[in-house]
Enzyme design. Structure first.
Site, short mmCIF file in Angstrom:
data_model
loop_
_atom_site.label_atom_id
_atom_site.label_comp_id
_atom_site.label_asym_id
_atom_site.label_seq_id
_atom_site.Cartn_x
_atom_site.Cartn_y
_atom_site.Cartn_z
N ASP A 16 -3.56 4.72 7.28
CA ASP A 16 -3.88 3.87 8.43
C ASP A 16 -5.25 4.27 8.99
OD1 ASP A 16 -0.88 2.72 9.45
OD2 ASP A 16 -0.86 4.61 8.39
N ASN A 168 7.47 1.05 5.03
CA ASN A 168 7.33 0.24 6.25
C ASN A 168 8.54 -0.67 6.47
OD1 ASN A 168 4.86 1.34 6.88
ND2 ASN A 168 3.68 -0.27 5.86
N HIS A 274 -2.79 2.51 0.54
CA HIS A 274 -2.11 1.23 0.76
C HIS A 274 -2.79 0.41 1.87
CE1 HIS A 274 1.38 3.25 -1.20
NE2 HIS A 274 1.08 4.27 -0.43
#
Ligand code: BDR
Ligand code: CA
Length: 369
Positions: A16, A168, A274
């Site tokens: 992130d 997630n 990702h």
């Protein structure tokens, strides 16, 4: 250049953080706000990490809001073995200076989408709890947003959390189900987009890539020491002309932890990145090929709860509710990450909030926080 108004929903988290830097480096991104959800780590720490990364990047002006801190119905699980005890691997950043927004993440998403109907792209890089709360509060949200792009699921590949589940979705499967039902409704003009492990595990960042990024920033190899050590990089944020180097050091410290994790569990010394891939595809759809599919979330499995069950052969005969990324140009993406972030860090002052001395430029937030 007309910019794309973007809200990022994150559980920062090492990859992130890499996505936040990609957003800061992208001239076409108008980063409206970042909303925080529990996932890799608890939401409060996510907000702390997110603000610290944004401030390091010279973007302390970006509003950062907290959302719900537990999944809709299940107890929270977090992933310190993947992202470190505080979520950023071995990296240690100065405590964030800017306060967290007074707006709840779900309200922020609704209010920003309503303020600019049809314009805002929401990119989710964590569990879907905040988006589920938002759409339960405002059922028109799918019409108010321009697009929803998610790093979520695993469609034709194994899971990374349980044998068939991706993190997630695994953390809050009920939220993922709420979001799919609302955003995938057949009467809507566009479907949400999901990048699952099938494509995000093609985006492998290696030590060599990090070295190339450091080269691009202009760090000499004898300062950078090529691979795993970061001696020689400045540690004092007040040193002039060092912001690019500090960010590379941050990346090295965070990624070393992530790479060690992948070396233990995935058989290579490197890292799947990702989340930056999901953001990159949201900004440049030519990086991926999508397939419209009917997808449902397994909520009552004995072994498979959280699986994204995709109807590849149209056996259900139902209208597709999701555009799933089935191919991605991972090499072009990795190359772009190195060039975009490297060039941004090499040119302090050009965009991302550094002043001429390479220090983080002070900005006044343009929202009441
Ligand atoms: C996802 O899970 C998290 O650990 C990463 O940040 C990414 O969003 C990958 O399954
Ligand atoms: Ca994430």
């Amino acid at each position: 250049m007309s910019r794309v108004p973007v809200i990022l929903d994150v559980d920062t988290g090492i990859d992130d953080a890499l996505a936040l830097l990609y957003a800061c480096a992208s001239p076409e991104v108008e980063l409206l706000a970042v909303t925080c959800v529990s996932g890799n780590i608890e939401a409060r720490q996510v907000a702390e990490n997110t603000r610290a990364v944004l401030e390091l990047a010279g973007r302390g002006d970006v509003e950062v809001a907290l959302g719900r801190d537990v999944p809709l119905v299940r107890p929270l699980v977090v992933a310190p073995e993947t992202h470190g005890p505080r979520g950023l691997g071995y990296a240690e950043l100065p405590a964030a200076l800017m306060p967290v927004s007074q707006r709840h993440a779900a309200d922020l998403i609704i209010e920003e989408a309503s303020r600019r109907p049809g314009e805002v792209t929401l990119v989710t890089l964590g569990p879907l709890t905040n988006v589920a709360v938002a759409v339960l509060r405002e059922p028109l949200l799918p019409r108010l947003l321009k697009r929803l792009v998610m790093m979520a699921g695993s469609y034709r590949s194994p899971g990374n959390t349980a044998p068939t589940t991706e993190w997630n979705v695994h953390v809050d499967p009920e939220a993922a189900s709420v979001v799919l039902s609302a955003f995938g409704a057949p009467e809507l003009a566009t479907r949400p987009v999901a990048l699952g492990l099938d494509v995000t595990e093609r985006a492998k960042l290696t030590q060599e890539h990090l070295d190339l990024l450091a080269d691009r920033v202009g760090l000499h190899r004898d300062g950078w020491h090529g691979s795993r050590t970061i001696e020689g990089l400045p540690r004092d944020p007040s040193e002039p002309s060092s912001q690019g180097a500090l960010i590379v050091r941050f990346l090295a410290d965070a990624l070393r932890f992530y790479m060690e994790f992948h070396s233990r569990y995935d058989g290579f010394y490197g890292a799947f990145i990702h989340d930056p891939l999901a953001l990159a595809v949201a900004l440049d759809p030519t990086l991926a090929r999508l397939e419209a599919l009917r997808v449902e979330i397994e909520l009552g499995g004995t072994l498979t709860t959280g699986e994204t069950v995709a109807d590849w052969r149209r056996t259900w005969g139902k209208t597709p509710n999701l555009d799933v990324a089935v191919e991605v140009d991972a090499d072009r993406f990795i190359q772009r990450y190195i060039e975009l972030v490297g060039d941004w860090l090499a040119k302090p002052g050009s965009d991302g909030g550094f002043d001429e001395d390479g220090r983080m430029a002070a900005r006044t937030p343009d929202v009441a926080i």
